[in-house]
Design a protein around this motif. Structure first.
Motif, PDB file in Angstrom:
ATOM      1  N   LEU A 152       0.839  -1.191   0.000  1.00 21.14           N
ATOM      2  CA  LEU A 152       0.000   0.000   0.000  1.00 21.14           C
ATOM      3  C   LEU A 152       0.877   1.246   0.000  1.00 21.14           C
ATOM      4  CD1 LEU A 152      -2.729  -0.962   2.649  1.00 21.14           C
ATOM      5  CD2 LEU A 152      -2.661  -1.470   0.201  1.00 21.14           C
ATOM      6  N   GLN A 153       0.477   2.228  -0.767  1.00 20.85           N
ATOM      7  CA  GLN A 153       1.172   3.514  -0.822  1.00 20.85           C
ATOM      8  C   GLN A 153       0.230   4.574  -0.257  1.00 20.85           C
ATOM      9  OE1 GLN A 153       3.216   4.550  -4.549  1.00 20.85           O
ATOM     10  NE2 GLN A 153       2.321   6.583  -4.400  1.00 20.85           N
ATOM     11  N   LEU A 154       0.601   5.158   0.885  1.00 21.85           N
ATOM     12  CA  LEU A 154      -0.274   6.117   1.550  1.00 21.85           C
ATOM     13  C   LEU A 154      -0.540   7.342   0.678  1.00 21.85           C
ATOM     14  CD1 LEU A 154       1.014   6.212   5.253  1.00 21.85           C
ATOM     15  CD2 LEU A 154      -1.019   5.044   4.364  1.00 21.85           C
ATOM     16  N   VAL A 155      -1.765   7.867   0.770  1.00 21.61           N
ATOM     17  CA  VAL A 155      -2.097   9.132   0.117  1.00 21.61           C
ATOM     18  C   VAL A 155      -1.946  10.257   1.143  1.00 21.61           C
ATOM     19  CG1 VAL A 155      -3.642   7.982  -1.496  1.00 21.61           C
ATOM     20  CG2 VAL A 155      -4.572   8.889   0.646  1.00 21.61           C
ATOM     21  N   GLU A 156      -2.266  11.464   0.754  1.00 21.33           N
ATOM     22  CA  GLU A 156      -2.062  12.626   1.606  1.00 21.33           C
ATOM     23  C   GLU A 156      -2.910  12.557   2.882  1.00 21.33           C
ATOM     24  OE1 GLU A 156      -2.966  12.683  -1.495  1.00 21.33           O
ATOM     25  OE2 GLU A 156      -1.430  13.720  -2.681  1.00 21.33           O
ATOM     26  N   ASN A 157      -2.378  13.194   3.931  1.00 24.59           N
ATOM     27  CA  ASN A 157      -3.116  13.431   5.181  1.00 24.59           C
ATOM     28  C   ASN A 157      -3.553  12.134   5.866  1.00 24.59           C
ATOM     29  OD1 ASN A 157      -2.996  16.283   4.668  1.00 24.59           O
ATOM     30  ND2 ASN A 157      -4.767  16.070   3.297  1.00 24.59           N
ATOM     31  N   GLN A 158      -2.681  11.130   5.858  1.00 26.14           N
ATOM     32  CA  GLN A 158      -2.978   9.871   6.520  1.00 26.14           C
ATOM     33  C   GLN A 158      -2.073   9.688   7.731  1.00 26.14           C
ATOM     34  OE1 GLN A 158      -5.620   7.888   5.451  1.00 26.14           O
ATOM     35  NE2 GLN A 158      -5.888   9.752   4.210  1.00 26.14           N
ATOM     36  N   PRO A 159      -2.520   8.938   8.724  1.00 27.41           N
ATOM     37  CA  PRO A 159      -1.668   8.676   9.895  1.00 27.41           C
ATOM     38  C   PRO A 159      -0.360   7.989   9.483  1.00 27.41           C
ATOM     39  CG  PRO A 159      -3.933   7.993  10.308  1.00 27.41           C
ATOM     40  CD  PRO A 159      -3.847   8.316   8.860  1.00 27.41           C
ATOM     41  N   GLY A 160       0.757   8.606   9.819  1.00 27.04           N
ATOM     42  CA  GLY A 160       2.057   8.023   9.508  1.00 27.04           C
ATOM     43  C   GLY A 160       2.623   8.406   8.166  1.00 27.04           C
ATOM     44  N   VAL A 161       1.918   9.233   7.380  1.00 29.92           N
ATOM     45  CA  VAL A 161       2.394   9.563   6.037  1.00 29.92           C
ATOM     46  C   VAL A 161       3.581  10.525   6.121  1.00 29.92           C
ATOM     47  CG1 VAL A 161       0.896  11.573   5.672  1.00 29.92           C
ATOM     48  CG2 VAL A 161       1.634  10.202   3.714  1.00 29.92           C
ATOM     49  N   LEU A 162       4.478  10.411   5.153  1.00 32.50           N
ATOM     50  CA  LEU A 162       5.616  11.313   5.015  1.00 32.50           C
ATOM     51  C   LEU A 162       5.465  12.068   3.694  1.00 32.50           C
ATOM     52  CD1 LEU A 162       8.316   8.783   6.283  1.00 32.50           C
ATOM     53  CD2 LEU A 162       7.327  10.693   7.566  1.00 32.50           C
ATOM     54  N   GLY A 163       6.541  12.267   2.939  1.00 34.13           N
ATOM     55  CA  GLY A 163       6.419  12.950   1.652  1.00 34.13           C
ATOM     56  C   GLY A 163       5.709  12.067   0.638  1.00 34.13           C
ATOM     57  N   VAL A 164       4.703  12.604  -0.032  1.00 41.38           N
ATOM     58  CA  VAL A 164       3.916  11.839  -0.996  1.00 41.38           C
ATOM     59  C   VAL A 164       4.317  12.243  -2.408  1.00 41.38           C
ATOM     60  CG1 VAL A 164       1.595  11.295  -1.834  1.00 41.38           C
ATOM     61  CG2 VAL A 164       1.994  11.647   0.614  1.00 41.38           C
ATOM     62  N   ALA A 165       4.751  11.286  -3.187  1.00 39.89           N
ATOM     63  CA  ALA A 165       5.130  11.548  -4.579  1.00 39.89           C
ATOM     64  C   ALA A 165       3.875  11.683  -5.440  1.00 39.89           C
ATOM     65  CB  ALA A 165       6.015  10.424  -5.108  1.00 39.89           C
ATOM     66  N   GLU A 166       3.984  12.466  -6.511  1.00 37.02           N
ATOM     67  CA  GLU A 166       2.867  12.636  -7.422  1.00 37.02           C
ATOM     68  C   GLU A 166       2.611  11.348  -8.200  1.00 37.02           C
ATOM     69  OE1 GLU A 166       3.683  15.878  -9.976  1.00 37.02           O
ATOM     70  OE2 GLU A 166       3.566  17.402  -8.403  1.00 37.02           O
TER      71      GLU A 166
END
Length: 272
Positions: A191-205
């Protein structure tokens, strides 16, 4: 048939072998390689486009068991409730974000009533060249996340995981390799986290929906594979025609009557 014996000379045989080998590679290796890339790119573009329209679904509908994978549902958004396993966090190195090197932070996530899946928290940028920066910890306890389903990558055989800067580091997001490195059984997809999720870091486009040049490259290799034997045949035919002209000219010269002028020219020409 004697006029074709020149084709058995070493130079012509070598040329024919090179042309046959080139055409074989065009049809069996080079064209399929590019057309395969085109098929993969079109498939991924279609999956991304469909994922933007579809609502998220529970991850257990696509990954019901521990050994499940869902290659036909890549990029589809899913939801999951469970808890992170921070003791098994690893880094995927040599990633690229905006043209710069980066690390992707990976951590197992135990889904309530489902499998344990590997979660890509996003990227962090190295400091002082290639050192791992401080990574924010994942939240403790039960959390709910939304992520995109991704196919597992294939780790290079000659680059095994290693320990450095306090992290186990890998060269690919390969769920089987991470399972072996951490001892935590993982599902086949991650799974690749999307924006504004618990534990998320930098999100690539998301990747751009660009089919790329692979189809035209594949067609070009097919064309090269067709043109090469035709070119060889053309050169052989041109050689045959030239030999026929030379033979006809020689025969005509041999049968032509000899005039007094020819005799005098031949006589005095030799004297000179």
């Amino acid at each position: 048939m004697k006029r074709l014996t020149f084709l058995l000379r070493p130079g012509w045989i070598a040329l024919a072998l090179v042309v046959v080998a080139f055409a074989y590679l065009c049809f069996t290796v080079l064209a399929p390689w590019q057309l395969g890339k085109n098929t993969k790119t079109n498939r991924e573009n279609s999956q991304i486009e469909n994922s933007l329209k579809a609502d998220p679904v529970p991850v257990t509908t696509l990954l019901p068991q521990q050994d499940s994978s869902a290659p036909d549902s890549q990029w589809h958004r899913v939801t999951a409730t469970g808890h992170y396993v921070p003791t098994a966090q690893v880094l995927a190195r040599l990633r690229v974000v905006g043209g710069s090197p980066a690390f992707n932070v990976l951590v197992p996530f135990a889904v309530d009533g489902g499998p344990t899946v590997l979660v890509d928290r996003g990227y962090v940028l190295p400091i002082q060249g290639n050192e791992v920066p401080e990574v924010a910890p994942v939240p403790a306890g039960t959390v709910s996340i939304t992520a995109r389903l991704r196919d597992s990558e294939t780790a290079p055989a000659d680059k095994p995981p290693f320990r450095e800067d306090g992290f186990t580091q890998v060269y690919a997001i390969d769920t089987k390799e991470v399972t072996a490195a951490t001892g935590v059984p993982l599902a086949g997809s991650y799974l690749q986290l999307v924006e504004n999720q618990p534990g998320v870091l930098g999100v690539a486009e998301l990747p751009h929906l660009d089919p790329g040049p692979f189809l035209s490259y594949g067609i070009q290799w097919i064309a090269f594979g067709i043109v090469a034997p035709i070119g060889l045949g053309y050169f052989a035919y041109s050689e045959i025609k030239a030999r026929r002209r030379d033979a006809a000219a020689a025969a005509e010269k041999k049968t032509a009557p000899v005039t007094v002028e020819d005799k005098l020219a031949d006589r005095y020409g030799r004297r000179q």
